[in-house]
Design an enzyme around this catalytic site. Structure first.
Site, short mmCIF file in Angstrom:
data_model
loop_
_atom_site.label_atom_id
_atom_site.label_comp_id
_atom_site.label_asym_id
_atom_site.label_seq_id
_atom_site.Cartn_x
_atom_site.Cartn_y
_atom_site.Cartn_z
N LEU A 95 0.80 -1.23 0.00
CA LEU A 95 0.00 0.00 0.00
C LEU A 95 0.83 1.28 0.00
O LEU A 95 0.29 2.37 0.23
CB LEU A 95 -0.95 0.01 1.20
CG LEU A 95 -1.96 -1.15 1.24
CD1 LEU A 95 -2.91 -0.99 2.42
CD2 LEU A 95 -2.75 -1.25 -0.07
N LYS A 96 2.12 1.20 -0.25
CA LYS A 96 2.96 2.40 -0.25
C LYS A 96 3.34 2.77 -1.67
O LYS A 96 3.67 1.89 -2.48
CB LYS A 96 4.24 2.16 0.56
CG LYS A 96 3.98 1.81 2.01
CD LYS A 96 3.34 2.96 2.74
CE LYS A 96 3.01 2.60 4.18
NZ LYS A 96 2.20 3.61 4.85
N LEU A 99 8.92 4.71 -5.92
CA LEU A 99 9.51 4.96 -7.25
C LEU A 99 10.19 3.69 -7.74
O LEU A 99 10.67 2.88 -6.93
CB LEU A 99 10.53 6.10 -7.16
CG LEU A 99 9.98 7.47 -6.78
CD1 LEU A 99 11.12 8.46 -6.57
CD2 LEU A 99 9.00 7.98 -7.84
N ILE A 100 10.25 3.53 -9.07
CA ILE A 100 10.85 2.32 -9.66
C ILE A 100 12.21 2.69 -10.25
O ILE A 100 12.31 3.57 -11.11
CB ILE A 100 9.95 1.76 -10.78
CG1 ILE A 100 8.50 1.57 -10.28
CG2 ILE A 100 10.53 0.45 -11.34
CD1 ILE A 100 8.34 0.64 -9.10
N HIS A 112 -4.32 -5.21 -8.70
CA HIS A 112 -5.25 -4.19 -8.21
C HIS A 112 -6.67 -4.74 -8.31
O HIS A 112 -7.04 -5.31 -9.35
CB HIS A 112 -5.10 -2.91 -9.05
CG HIS A 112 -5.99 -1.82 -8.59
ND1 HIS A 112 -5.71 -1.06 -7.47
CD2 HIS A 112 -7.18 -1.36 -9.05
CE1 HIS A 112 -6.68 -0.18 -7.28
NE2 HIS A 112 -7.58 -0.35 -8.23
N ASP A 153 -1.16 2.84 -10.33
CA ASP A 153 -2.10 2.08 -11.18
C ASP A 153 -2.08 2.50 -12.65
O ASP A 153 -3.11 2.46 -13.33
CB ASP A 153 -3.54 2.21 -10.63
CG ASP A 153 -3.66 1.73 -9.20
OD1 ASP A 153 -2.97 0.75 -8.86
OD2 ASP A 153 -4.42 2.33 -8.43
N GLU A 182 -8.52 -12.73 -8.07
CA GLU A 182 -7.10 -12.35 -7.93
C GLU A 182 -6.23 -13.61 -7.77
O GLU A 182 -5.11 -13.67 -8.28
CB GLU A 182 -6.90 -11.44 -6.71
CG GLU A 182 -7.51 -10.06 -6.84
CD GLU A 182 -7.27 -9.22 -5.59
OE1 GLU A 182 -6.13 -9.18 -5.09
OE2 GLU A 182 -8.23 -8.60 -5.11
N1 LIG Z 1 4.72 3.66 -8.06
C1 LIG Z 1 3.68 2.89 -7.72
N2 LIG Z 1 3.56 2.47 -6.44
C2 LIG Z 1 2.52 1.65 -6.11
C3 LIG Z 1 1.54 1.29 -7.08
C4 LIG Z 1 1.69 1.76 -8.40
O1 LIG Z 1 0.88 1.46 -9.31
N3 LIG Z 1 2.77 2.56 -8.69
N4 LIG Z 1 0.46 0.51 -6.72
C5 LIG Z 1 0.18 0.44 -5.29
C6 LIG Z 1 -0.91 -0.50 -4.94
N5 LIG Z 1 -2.22 0.17 -4.95
C7 LIG Z 1 -3.18 -0.52 -5.60
O2 LIG Z 1 -2.99 -1.41 -6.37
C8 LIG Z 1 -2.49 1.28 -4.10
C9 LIG Z 1 -2.14 1.18 -2.78
C10 LIG Z 1 -2.33 2.27 -1.91
C11 LIG Z 1 -2.89 3.45 -2.37
C12 LIG Z 1 -3.06 4.61 -1.43
O3 LIG Z 1 -3.83 5.51 -1.69
N6 LIG Z 1 -2.31 4.56 -0.34
C13 LIG Z 1 -2.41 5.54 0.70
C14 LIG Z 1 -1.59 5.08 1.89
C15 LIG Z 1 -2.13 3.82 2.52
C16 LIG Z 1 -1.26 3.31 3.66
O4 LIG Z 1 -0.07 3.62 3.73
O5 LIG Z 1 -1.78 2.55 4.49
C17 LIG Z 1 -1.87 6.90 0.24
O6 LIG Z 1 -1.03 6.95 -0.69
O7 LIG Z 1 -2.25 7.90 0.86
C18 LIG Z 1 -3.25 3.54 -3.70
C19 LIG Z 1 -3.03 2.45 -4.58
C20 LIG Z 1 1.44 0.17 -4.52
N7 LIG Z 1 2.42 1.17 -4.86
N1 GAR Z 2 -4.24 -1.66 -4.29
C1 GAR Z 2 -3.97 -3.04 -4.07
C2 GAR Z 2 -5.04 -3.59 -3.15
O1 GAR Z 2 -5.89 -2.89 -2.68
N2 GAR Z 2 -4.97 -4.89 -2.94
C3 GAR Z 2 -5.83 -5.57 -2.02
O2 GAR Z 2 -5.07 -5.89 -0.89
C4 GAR Z 2 -5.54 -7.12 -0.34
C5 GAR Z 2 -4.39 -8.07 -0.22
O3 GAR Z 2 -4.64 -8.93 0.79
P1 GAR Z 2 -3.41 -9.65 1.54
O4 GAR Z 2 -2.62 -8.54 2.21
O5 GAR Z 2 -4.05 -10.55 2.54
O6 GAR Z 2 -2.64 -10.37 0.49
C6 GAR Z 2 -6.60 -7.67 -1.29
O7 GAR Z 2 -7.86 -7.36 -0.80
C7 GAR Z 2 -6.32 -6.88 -2.55
O8 GAR Z 2 -7.48 -6.75 -3.30
#
Ligand SMILES: Nc1nc2c(c(=O)[nH]1)N[C@@H](CN(C=O)c1ccc(C(=O)N[C@@H](CCC(=O)O)C(=O)O)cc1)CN2
Ligand code: GAR
Length: 199
Positions: A95-96, A99-100, A112, A153, A182
């Protein structure tokens, strides 16, 4: 069995580790060609760490708040991957924003829980995604595996699967239907990547 087509991966996670557990099961029961070199968790105490440890996978914790810049965080995440010999990274409920680095471009994938580009971007994770889809009234949802670039995303889509949204669905009902998808979609995407890798 491990051969040249086996994908050497690091897994990034922020949660309970169901996604990692599913990949371990696919490796053990269905021959998924994956070699887990490292699991990096975004904080201590996550269920995903225990799942990794129980499977004999090396783990470490890297907290984003410990770094003053996005670049320092990027290196703290990817240098352990290089040291562990990982050539690819799988974000599994991570969830963070990260950068790549150039040496991992097109080598980091994320799953996702929506049909991107719908319901993606900042704030769109976990239950929020499903609540937004139901609130908007869409009739079909699903999941997307995509390459990760420097935006949320946004990278090229590798694989998607769809499912219906039923009129009676709560966000939790939909989350559980999409999570089942998934569990099929990510292993299929990994097989595609393993088959097409050039090193
Ligand atoms: N550079 C990238 N980093 C990440 C991506 C990506 O596409 N490019 N995907 C995410 C995963 N993701 C969904 O698939 C996703 C996860 C979290 C958030 C979000 O809004 N996070 C919060 C913080 C949440 C927390 O720290 O508990 C935020 O940014 O305020 C959006 C999309 C993984 N990284
Ligand atoms: N943006 C990505 C995202 O929201 N992914 C979500 O995180 C969970 C992963 O579960 P897990 O931590 O038990 O594997 C799942 O619910 C998945 O859909």
């Amino acid at each position: 069995m491990s051969d040249a087509s086996t994908l050497k991966v690091a897994v990034f996670l922020s949660g309970g580790g169901r996604t990692l557990a599913n990949l371990i099961r696919h490796r053990d029961e269905h021959g998924l060609p994956i070699d887990f070199r490292l699991v990096i968790a975004s904080r201590d105490g996550l269920g995903g760490i225990k799942i990794a440890e129980d499977a004999g996978i090396e783990t470490c914790v890297v907290r984003k708040n410990d770094f003053e810049s996005d670049e320092a965080y990027r290196e703290a995440m990817f240098e352990p991957c290089r040291k562990a010999g990982a050539t690819h990274v799988i974000m599994a409920g991570f969830l963070k924003h990260v950068l790549i680095p150039t040496d991992f471009e097109q080598r980091v994938i994320n799953i996702h829980p929506s049909l991107l580009p719908a319901f993606g971007g900042k704030g769109m994770y976990g239950r929020n995604v499903h609540a937004a889809a139901i609130e908007r009234g869409v009739k079909i949802s699903g999941c997307t595996v995509h390459y990760v670039d420097n935006l949320y995303d946004n990278g090229p889509i590798i694989h998607q699967k769809a499912c219906p949204i039923l009129p009676t669905d709560t966000p939790d009902d939909l989350a559980s239907r999409v999570f089942k998808l998934e569990c099929e979609t990510l292993p299929e995407a990994i097989r595609m990547m393993a088959a097409s890798q050039d090193i």
